[in-house]
Design a protein around this motif. Structure first.
Motif, PDB file in Angstrom:
ATOM      1  N   TYR A 102      25.269  33.382  24.975  1.00 27.03           N
ATOM      2  CA  TYR A 102      25.874  34.427  25.822  1.00 27.03           C
ATOM      3  C   TYR A 102      27.348  34.108  26.069  1.00 27.03           C
ATOM      4  O   TYR A 102      28.224  34.960  25.914  1.00 27.03           O
TER       5      TYR A 102
ATOM      6  N   LEU B  93      33.647  32.735  26.743  1.00 29.15           N
ATOM      7  CA  LEU B  93      33.809  32.419  28.165  1.00 29.15           C
ATOM      8  C   LEU B  93      33.852  30.902  28.332  1.00 29.15           C
ATOM      9  O   LEU B  93      32.882  30.206  28.024  1.00 29.15           O
TER      10      LEU B  93
ATOM     11  N   LYS C  22      40.788  32.949  25.550  1.00 34.07           N
ATOM     12  CA  LYS C  22      39.501  33.107  24.904  1.00 34.07           C
ATOM     13  C   LYS C  22      39.097  31.756  24.320  1.00 34.07           C
ATOM     14  O   LYS C  22      38.336  31.660  23.362  1.00 34.07           O
TER      15      LYS C  22
ATOM     16  N   ARG D   2      28.082  36.575  38.386  1.00 35.56           N
ATOM     17  CA  ARG D   2      28.888  36.002  37.306  1.00 35.56           C
ATOM     18  C   ARG D   2      28.993  34.499  37.495  1.00 35.56           C
ATOM     19  O   ARG D   2      28.844  34.007  38.615  1.00 35.56           O
ATOM     20  N   LEU D   3      29.251  33.824  36.423  1.00 36.89           N
ATOM     21  CA  LEU D   3      29.520  32.396  36.524  1.00 36.89           C
ATOM     22  C   LEU D   3      30.986  32.269  36.930  1.00 36.89           C
ATOM     23  O   LEU D   3      31.890  32.412  36.099  1.00 36.89           O
ATOM     24  N   MET D   4      31.217  32.077  38.215  1.00 37.59           N
ATOM     25  CA  MET D   4      32.587  32.063  38.715  1.00 37.59           C
ATOM     26  C   MET D   4      33.332  30.852  38.154  1.00 37.59           C
ATOM     27  O   MET D   4      32.743  29.784  37.964  1.00 37.59           O
ATOM     28  N   GLY D   5      34.649  31.054  37.907  1.00 33.50           N
ATOM     29  CA  GLY D   5      35.430  29.970  37.303  1.00 33.50           C
ATOM     30  C   GLY D   5      35.303  29.946  35.790  1.00 33.50           C
ATOM     31  O   GLY D   5      35.835  29.053  35.134  1.00 33.50           O
ATOM     32  N   PHE D   6      34.581  30.920  35.253  1.00 30.17           N
ATOM     33  CA  PHE D   6      34.446  31.044  33.803  1.00 30.17           C
ATOM     34  C   PHE D   6      35.029  32.377  33.371  1.00 30.17           C
ATOM     35  O   PHE D   6      34.894  33.376  34.063  1.00 30.17           O
ATOM     36  N   GLY D   7      35.628  32.394  32.187  1.00 30.46           N
ATOM     37  CA  GLY D   7      36.153  33.637  31.633  1.00 30.46           C
ATOM     38  C   GLY D   7      37.575  33.881  32.085  1.00 30.46           C
ATOM     39  O   GLY D   7      38.012  33.398  33.139  1.00 30.46           O
ATOM     40  N   HIS D   8      38.307  34.581  31.261  1.00 31.35           N
ATOM     41  CA  HIS D   8      39.701  34.877  31.573  1.00 31.35           C
ATOM     42  C   HIS D   8      40.131  36.046  30.719  1.00 31.35           C
ATOM     43  O   HIS D   8      39.704  36.170  29.569  1.00 31.35           O
ATOM     44  N   ARG D   9      40.959  36.914  31.300  1.00 28.51           N
ATOM     45  CA  ARG D   9      41.435  38.064  30.537  1.00 28.51           C
ATOM     46  C   ARG D   9      42.217  37.622  29.294  1.00 28.51           C
ATOM     47  O   ARG D   9      42.129  38.230  28.238  1.00 28.51           O
TER      48      ARG D   9
ATOM     49  N   ALA E 226      38.998  32.971  43.236  1.00 27.31           N
ATOM     50  CA  ALA E 226      37.880  32.558  42.375  1.00 27.31           C
ATOM     51  C   ALA E 226      37.395  31.140  42.674  1.00 27.31           C
ATOM     52  O   ALA E 226      36.195  30.875  42.607  1.00 27.31           O
TER      53      ALA E 226
ATOM     54  N   PHE F 143      47.141  28.178  46.241  1.00 24.31           N
ATOM     55  CA  PHE F 143      47.542  28.804  44.974  1.00 24.31           C
ATOM     56  C   PHE F 143      48.879  29.535  45.174  1.00 24.31           C
ATOM     57  O   PHE F 143      49.782  29.485  44.329  1.00 24.31           O
TER      58      PHE F 143
ATOM     59  N   ASP G  18      40.217  27.651  37.814  1.00 26.07           N
ATOM     60  CA  ASP G  18      39.564  27.621  39.120  1.00 26.07           C
ATOM     61  C   ASP G  18      38.236  26.897  39.136  1.00 26.07           C
ATOM     62  O   ASP G  18      37.673  26.674  40.205  1.00 26.07           O
TER      63      ASP G  18
ATOM     64  N   ASN H  13      37.906  28.287  33.501  1.00 27.68           N
ATOM     65  CA  ASN H  13      39.322  28.555  33.770  1.00 27.68           C
ATOM     66  C   ASN H  13      39.825  27.592  34.838  1.00 27.68           C
ATOM     67  O   ASN H  13      39.080  26.715  35.303  1.00 27.68           O
TER      68      ASN H  13
ATOM     69  N   ARG I  16      30.945  35.609  23.976  1.00 27.76           N
ATOM     70  CA  ARG I  16      31.939  36.328  24.790  1.00 27.76           C
ATOM     71  C   ARG I  16      33.191  35.489  25.032  1.00 27.76           C
ATOM     72  O   ARG I  16      34.077  35.877  25.784  1.00 27.76           O
TER      73      ARG I  16
HETATM   74  N1  ACO Z   1      30.192  35.196  33.946  1.00 28.03           N
HETATM   75  C1  ACO Z   1      29.334  35.941  33.200  1.00 28.03           C
HETATM   76  N2  ACO Z   1      29.721  36.899  32.345  1.00 28.03           N
HETATM   77  C2  ACO Z   1      31.043  37.132  32.263  1.00 28.03           C
HETATM   78  C3  ACO Z   1      31.992  36.401  33.013  1.00 28.03           C
HETATM   79  C4  ACO Z   1      31.527  35.401  33.877  1.00 28.03           C
HETATM   80  N3  ACO Z   1      32.376  34.667  34.608  1.00 28.03           N
HETATM   81  N4  ACO Z   1      33.251  36.834  32.706  1.00 28.03           N
HETATM   82  C5  ACO Z   1      33.071  37.816  31.803  1.00 28.03           C
HETATM   83  N5  ACO Z   1      31.748  37.995  31.536  1.00 28.03           N
HETATM   84  C6  ACO Z   1      31.160  38.920  30.552  1.00 28.03           C
HETATM   85  C7  ACO Z   1      31.176  40.358  31.060  1.00 28.03           C
HETATM   86  O1  ACO Z   1      29.980  40.677  31.741  1.00 28.03           O
HETATM   87  C8  ACO Z   1      31.331  41.109  29.759  1.00 28.03           C
HETATM   88  O2  ACO Z   1      30.079  41.125  29.121  1.00 28.03           O
HETATM   89  P1  ACO Z   1      29.588  42.450  28.313  1.00 28.03           P
HETATM   90  O3  ACO Z   1      30.543  42.566  27.163  1.00 28.03           O
HETATM   91  O4  ACO Z   1      28.190  42.144  27.923  1.00 28.03           O
HETATM   92  O5  ACO Z   1      29.715  43.577  29.282  1.00 28.03           O
HETATM   93  C9  ACO Z   1      32.239  40.233  28.919  1.00 28.03           C
HETATM   94  O6  ACO Z   1      32.009  38.895  29.400  1.00 28.03           O
HETATM   95  C10 ACO Z   1      33.721  40.573  29.049  1.00 28.03           C
HETATM   96  O7  ACO Z   1      34.055  40.532  30.427  1.00 28.03           O
HETATM   97  P2  ACO Z   1      35.153  41.435  31.129  1.00 28.03           P
HETATM   98  O8  ACO Z   1      34.761  41.628  32.561  1.00 28.03           O
HETATM   99  O9  ACO Z   1      35.393  42.665  30.300  1.00 28.03           O
HETATM  100  O10 ACO Z   1      36.425  40.500  31.003  1.00 28.03           O
HETATM  101  P3  ACO Z   1      37.767  40.681  31.807  1.00 28.03           P
HETATM  102  O11 ACO Z   1      38.848  40.211  30.911  1.00 28.03           O
HETATM  103  O12 ACO Z   1      37.886  42.067  32.373  1.00 28.03           O
HETATM  104  O13 ACO Z   1      37.552  39.706  33.051  1.00 28.03           O
HETATM  105  C11 ACO Z   1      37.660  37.891  34.539  1.00 28.03           C
HETATM  106  C12 ACO Z   1      38.194  38.504  33.224  1.00 28.03           C
HETATM  107  C13 ACO Z   1      37.880  38.889  35.701  1.00 28.03           C
HETATM  108  C14 ACO Z   1      38.423  36.612  34.855  1.00 28.03           C
HETATM  109  C15 ACO Z   1      36.151  37.611  34.363  1.00 28.03           C
HETATM  110  O14 ACO Z   1      35.940  36.713  33.292  1.00 28.03           O
HETATM  111  C16 ACO Z   1      35.505  37.084  35.638  1.00 28.03           C
HETATM  112  O15 ACO Z   1      35.101  37.877  36.495  1.00 28.03           O
HETATM  113  N6  ACO Z   1      35.416  35.726  35.784  1.00 28.03           N
HETATM  114  C17 ACO Z   1      34.895  35.153  36.988  1.00 28.03           C
HETATM  115  C18 ACO Z   1      35.976  35.167  38.056  1.00 28.03           C
HETATM  116  C19 ACO Z   1      37.030  34.110  37.807  1.00 28.03           C
HETATM  117  O16 ACO Z   1      36.745  32.975  37.514  1.00 28.03           O
HETATM  118  N7  ACO Z   1      38.314  34.529  37.988  1.00 28.03           N
HETATM  119  C20 ACO Z   1      39.452  33.624  37.839  1.00 28.03           C
HETATM  120  C21 ACO Z   1      40.341  34.050  36.747  1.00 28.03           C
HETATM  121  S1  ACO Z   1      41.633  32.877  36.541  1.00 28.03           S
HETATM  122  C22 ACO Z   1      42.747  33.234  37.754  1.00 28.03           C
HETATM  123  O17 ACO Z   1      42.865  34.329  38.266  1.00 28.03           O
HETATM  124  C23 ACO Z   1      43.578  32.150  38.159  1.00 28.03           C
END
Ligand code: ACO
Length: 430
Positions: free
Chosen positions: A353, A359, A312, A302-309, A270, A385, A364, A362, A357
């Motif tokens: 947005y 977001l 929250k 996607r906005l990379m580096g944002f969001g995490h499973r 990421a 990493f 990265d 993270n 959600r």
């Molecule tokens: N940018 C925009 N929208 C996003 C992002 C993002 N980075 N992440 C999640 N969303 C949105 C999804 O589109 C979804 O929207 P919806 O409900 O309208 O469909 C909602 O947020 C939930 O997203 P999911 O994909 O269901 O969340 P999940 O837990 O499966 O994904 C992940 C987590 C893979 C990390 C995701 O947030 C992502 O792709 N982020 C960008 C990649 C990234 O930075 N990865 C590094 C993770 S940290 C690590 O591994 C060290």
């Protein structure tokens, strides 16, 4: 209040009492729920394991809503402030912070295992000149299993400890050789007088000088980055390590699979994706337009580096990294992409947005900017990493092996294909 869950099966009218322990029910307790003697019994359906605990673990605790990360009970912020990578690796692996003499012995044991067999070097020479360093890294880790067949004795405590030392010590050497190979420079042997991260910088960047003297600020920054990445409970690569290890293969082979999982852009790749994104945006004034594209979902951007499973809220590692970035930039000069990253963060944190959600940045989001400022090409990011995560992978692997409840990992499925049908001869097919 009884610690049970009452379940009524409306198909049969039968009622079941399922014990609750640690806020969970056992999936196997559902198997008794049947419509008749031919029914296999109820299962849970949980693609991507969104709500399934696959193990009990005493290593890492995360509270994703509050943004808390603990290794063996110690907050990540305190470890980043006071510890170094080798001490943290010891804590993760053995459960307690080492005493001064334990740390001295551990550091010595790791330092004397950093050399790679000369044939490993020759093996690495065989890669194409432009091979991706992560591809080189994970293949070479796999090769180690052929050099250390004693690693197959996974239920021998002494053997496990030996492989642990070898792995922790040798992954930086493999990583550095992979880097040097990809830029066509000769490999540099480890320098046992340097610390773990200082020696890593030596193996990466030494040129013709007799003794490489790394910048202490950069060596410390790398130490902190390694602490932040050392473990993160049951993520994709760690689950891969446990799953593969559950077949009782040697730890080197299991670690190849874990590293391969880390290679993917949704996991360890990421931060590479973040830098590519920042470059593509190009300037601060183009940030609003990019955010608009992300929100429209156009092209799956996607906005990379944002969001995490799990997180929250703000990833606690991202907070520490932001501070480290300032420190590194005092030595290397400011990464010109930083302004774009800060603006992205500022806008996203105010935008409905991303707020709705949950977001947040993270780990990265900023780590790539630091690595780039330190002179690493983006291809090295997943390798950087994998080095510290090796400690977490091994600790989780060993915990799995010693857990009496664990067996070979084998999920179930819901079959959606055709029922039995007769084979059709080739000339009769339409
Ligand atoms: N940018 C925009 N929208 C996003 C992002 C993002 N980075 N992440 C999640 N969303 C949105 C999804 O589109 C979804 O929207 P919806 O409900 O309208 O469909 C909602 O947020 C939930 O997203 P999911 O994909 O269901 O969340 P999940 O837990 O499966 O994904 C992940 C987590 C893979 C990390 C995701 O947030 C992502 O792709 N982020 C960008 C990649 C990234 O930075 N990865 C590094 C993770 S940290 C690590 O591994 C060290």
């Amino acid at each position: 209040m009884a610690d049970t869950l009452s379940v009524v099966d409306n198909r049969t009218g039968k009622k079941y009492e399922l014990p609750i322990q640690d806020g969970t029910i056992r999936a196997m307790d559902l198997r008794q729920i049947k419509t008749g003697p031919d029914d296999f019994g109820m299962m849970t359906y949980d693609p991507a394991f969104l709500n399934t605990a696959s193990c009990r673990s005493a290593i890492t605790y995360i509270d994703g809503d509050k943004g808390i990360l603990l290794y063996r009970g110690y907050p990540i912020e305190e470890l980043a402030e006071h510890s170094d990578y080798l001490e943290t690796a010891y804590l993760i692996l053995f459960g307690e912070l080492p005493t001064a003499s334990q740390l001295q012995a551990w550091t010595h044991e790791i330092t004397i295992h950093t050399m790679l067999h000369e044939n490993v070097k020759k093996f690495m020479d065989g890669f194409q000149y432009d091979a991706h360093p992560m591809g080189i890294f994970l293949s070479t880790v796999g090769v180690l299993s052929t050099f250390y067949p004693d690693a197959k004795q996974i239920f021998d405590k002494g053997s496990r400890l030996h492989q642990t030392r070898r792995l922790i010590a040798k992954v930086p050497s493999i990583a550095a050789y992979a880097f040097r190979h990809s830029i066509g420079r000769p490999y540099i042997y480890p320098d046992n007088e340097l610390s773990f991260t200082a020696n890593f910088l030596n193996m990466l960047f030494k040129m013709t000088e007799l003794k490489y003297q790394p910048n202490p600020v950069l060596a410390r920054a790398l130490d902190v980055l390694f602490i932040l990445h050392a473990d993160h409970e049951q993520n994709c690569s760690t689950s891969a390590m446990r799953n593969i290890g559950s077949s009782h293969v040697d730890p080197y082979s299991a670690l190849v699979g874990a590293a391969a999982a880390l290679y993917g852009p949704l996991h360890g790749g990421a931060n590479e994706a973040v830098l590519r994104m920042l470059k593509e945006i190009g300037s601060v004034d183009r940030v609003p337009e990019f955010i608009k594209r992300v929100k429209s979902g156009e092209g799956g951007v996607r906005l990379m580096g944002f969001g995490h499973r799990v997180y929250k809220s703000y990833d606690p590692r991202a907070k520490v990294i932001k501070r480290i970035a300032d420190l590194v930039f005092t030595v290397t000069g400011r990464n010109p992409l930083l302004q774009i990253a800060l603006e992205l963060e500022r806008i996203a944190l105010q935008d409905e947005y991303f707020i709705s959600r949950k977001l947040y940045p993270n780990v990265d989001f900023y780590s790539g900017l630091i690595y780039q400022a330190m002179g690493f090409p983006v291809e090295m990011f997943p390798v950087l990493f994998a080095i510290p995560r090796t400690a977490g992978w091994i600790a989780q692997w060993e915990e799995m092996l010693l857990d009496q409840e664990q067996k070979i990992a084998r999920p179930r499925q819901i079959y959606t294909g055709p029922k039995v049908r007769e084979y059709v001869p080739r000339d009769k097919r339409s």
